[in-house]
Write a protein that holds these residues in place. Sequence first.
Motif: not given
Length: 260
Positions: A232-258
């Motif tokens: 679960f990833i959160l990205n936040h900026e205090t100053d963004t373009a008019d058409d870009v949200e200040a807060l964006s979130t991302e939830t993902s499920v993935a396979l990891v191989y070592q």
Amino acid sequence: MRLVACFLFGCFCTPLYAKDLIRTLYHAEYTPDTDDEIPRFTLDGELGVLLNSGNTSAASIKAALNADHETQHWSNVYFAELLYKESGTATTDREVSAQRFYTTAQFDYKLVEKGRRLFMYGDYEDNRFSGYEHRASLAAGWSQRLWRDEDSEFRYSIGPGYTFLEAEEDNDSLVNDGIIVRASAEYRYRWTSGARLRQFFSTEAYEDNTKSRSETSLSANVFGSLAMKLSFILNHETDTADDVEALSTETSVALVYQFF
């Protein structure tokens, strides 16, 4: 304001590591951290794919590489991530809704005192929907691993740097290059079953904008070198373009191989 912040940082951190740095330079054969396996190099690959068809047509791909490199005098971390999404309906063509490439590297030089380091950091991001053509940052300063035991570890870093930004042509109001103060913290916990928790937070603050990123991930072994990872990833900026949200979130499920 930013110059004052950098000055205060320098006044605070210089006494902390100046003595260690001098001792390190005059003791080239110092004993490294005893709880590090040296030399050591690990590389993990992550892949998540989602495909939909029917009334809603969508495709999503997330791939990442994460490497740790431990030597007698250096502790380095490398990371690269690629995200691509497109979606549409039965009556419309697919359109790209996310396209991002992000990579970072941090190099920690070990000092005499256990857990204390000097760091150099760099990152680069090309995000099609951020309002910027591309952005990059460089920073250096003080890093410390406060503890590391069989179950958990915690480390942080803080230092001044510089950010390089190139806004899109129609987003002239966005900030440009400038001096920053970068800080990050990372906590890791490992259960006896092999499951792992990682919490990472970073922020880059400068006069006109502050960019922050938080990543929480939980992974569990499936078998052998294969694991399942929930992020679960959160990205936040205090100053963004008019058409870009200040807060964006991302939830993902993935396979990891070592790999090793």
